[in-house]
Design a protein around this motif. Structure first.
Motif, PDB file in Angstrom:
ATOM      1  N   GLY A   1      79.201  38.219  42.834  1.00  0.00           N
ATOM      2  CA  GLY A   1      79.634  37.987  41.458  1.00  0.00           C
ATOM      3  C   GLY A   1      80.721  38.954  41.029  1.00  0.00           C
ATOM      4  O   GLY A   1      81.692  38.569  40.374  1.00  0.00           O
ATOM      5  N   LEU A   2      80.562  40.218  41.404  1.00  0.00           N
ATOM      6  CA  LEU A   2      81.566  41.219  41.045  1.00  0.00           C
ATOM      7  C   LEU A   2      82.904  40.968  41.750  1.00  0.00           C
ATOM      8  O   LEU A   2      83.968  41.019  41.129  1.00  0.00           O
ATOM      9  CB  LEU A   2      81.053  42.621  41.373  1.00  0.00           C
ATOM     10  CG  LEU A   2      79.883  43.119  40.524  1.00  0.00           C
ATOM     11  CD1 LEU A   2      79.323  44.424  41.091  1.00  0.00           C
ATOM     12  CD2 LEU A   2      80.306  43.300  39.085  1.00  0.00           C
TER      13      LEU A   2
ATOM     14  N   ALA B   1      91.704  32.332  40.254  1.00  0.00           N
ATOM     15  CA  ALA B   1      90.772  31.438  40.948  1.00  0.00           C
ATOM     16  C   ALA B   1      90.000  32.250  41.981  1.00  0.00           C
ATOM     17  O   ALA B   1      90.430  33.333  42.389  1.00  0.00           O
ATOM     18  CB  ALA B   1      91.513  30.300  41.632  1.00  0.00           C
ATOM     19  N   VAL B   2      88.884  31.699  42.400  1.00  0.00           N
ATOM     20  CA  VAL B   2      88.053  32.354  43.403  1.00  0.00           C
ATOM     21  C   VAL B   2      88.230  31.613  44.724  1.00  0.00           C
ATOM     22  O   VAL B   2      88.035  30.400  44.807  1.00  0.00           O
ATOM     23  CB  VAL B   2      86.569  32.346  42.982  1.00  0.00           C
ATOM     24  CG1 VAL B   2      85.699  32.936  44.075  1.00  0.00           C
ATOM     25  CG2 VAL B   2      86.382  33.102  41.682  1.00  0.00           C
TER      26      VAL B   2
ATOM     27  N   GLN C   1      88.433  38.630  41.859  1.00  0.00           N
ATOM     28  CA  GLN C   1      89.379  37.645  42.383  1.00  0.00           C
ATOM     29  C   GLN C   1      89.877  36.729  41.272  1.00  0.00           C
ATOM     30  O   GLN C   1      91.067  36.407  41.211  1.00  0.00           O
ATOM     31  CB  GLN C   1      88.711  36.771  43.457  1.00  0.00           C
ATOM     32  CG  GLN C   1      88.721  37.323  44.824  1.00  0.00           C
ATOM     33  CD  GLN C   1      88.181  36.315  45.837  1.00  0.00           C
ATOM     34  OE1 GLN C   1      87.635  35.272  45.478  1.00  0.00           O
ATOM     35  NE2 GLN C   1      88.325  36.638  47.105  1.00  0.00           N
ATOM     36  N   ASN C   2      88.973  36.311  40.412  1.00  0.00           N
ATOM     37  CA  ASN C   2      89.344  35.412  39.322  1.00  0.00           C
ATOM     38  C   ASN C   2      90.314  36.093  38.356  1.00  0.00           C
ATOM     39  O   ASN C   2      91.272  35.474  37.898  1.00  0.00           O
ATOM     40  CB  ASN C   2      88.094  34.945  38.573  1.00  0.00           C
ATOM     41  CG  ASN C   2      88.382  33.818  37.622  1.00  0.00           C
ATOM     42  OD1 ASN C   2      89.223  32.967  37.893  1.00  0.00           O
ATOM     43  ND2 ASN C   2      87.687  33.804  36.507  1.00  0.00           N
ATOM     44  N   ARG C   3      90.085  37.352  38.037  1.00  0.00           N
ATOM     45  CA  ARG C   3      90.988  38.077  37.134  1.00  0.00           C
ATOM     46  C   ARG C   3      92.344  38.323  37.791  1.00  0.00           C
ATOM     47  O   ARG C   3      93.370  38.282  37.126  1.00  0.00           O
ATOM     48  CB  ARG C   3      90.373  39.408  36.733  1.00  0.00           C
ATOM     49  CG  ARG C   3      89.222  39.271  35.776  1.00  0.00           C
ATOM     50  CD  ARG C   3      88.610  40.647  35.520  1.00  0.00           C
ATOM     51  NE  ARG C   3      87.398  40.530  34.761  1.00  0.00           N
ATOM     52  CZ  ARG C   3      87.297  40.838  33.470  1.00  0.00           C
ATOM     53  NH1 ARG C   3      88.357  41.265  32.825  1.00  0.00           N
ATOM     54  NH2 ARG C   3      86.158  40.717  32.852  1.00  0.00           N
TER      55      ARG C   3
END
Length: 131
Positions: free
Chosen positions: A83-84, A95-96, A89-91
């Motif tokens: 999750g971290l 996208a992840v 990655q998203n920030r």
């Protein structure tokens, strides 16, 4: 069918007993196959992380008598780390990348589980000597 499953469980047990000897075995096997040190190291890390996951889980159960179960504790830590890293990655990219996320978590897991394995090994030996 149960003979094959029993055999696989036995092989896993023997390999997980000494995961760093297994790492060396996996590395040499991969090196013979790929002829590439970097690829062999990654392959050996991935397989040994699988062994360490089960070994550390079992060691947590035995040493600390966790009623919740060592497997679930280790899995929870992996999920929190995912999750971290996924949030990072998203920030960063918007996208992840799931494939990259799994590789990152699994390889970091190898390093963390290796350290935890040695720590639990020492704690287990000291506990055994004191009791």
């Amino acid at each position: 069918m149960s003979v094959i499953v029993d055999w696989l469980i036995q092989v896993y047990g023997y390999l997980a007993l000494f995961p760093f000897i297994s790492f060396i075995f996996f590395w040499f096997t991969a090196f013979i196959w790929y002829k590439d040190k970097k690829k062999s190291t990654k392959w050996a890390m991935d397989l040994t992380a699988f062994l360490l996951f089960g070994t550390v889980s079992s060691m947590l159960d035995v040493i600390f008598r966790i009623s919740f179960g060592g497997f679930w504790v280790v899995l929870l830590i992996f999920l929190i780390a995912a999750g971290l890293v996924g949030n990072y990655q998203n920030r960063l990219h918007g996208a992840v990348d799931l494939k990259k996320l799994i590789k990152i978590i699994w390889r970091i897991g190898f390093l963390v589980l290796s350290c935890v394995y040695f720590l639990l090994l020492i704690v287990g030996i000291v506990n055994h000597m004191l009791s």
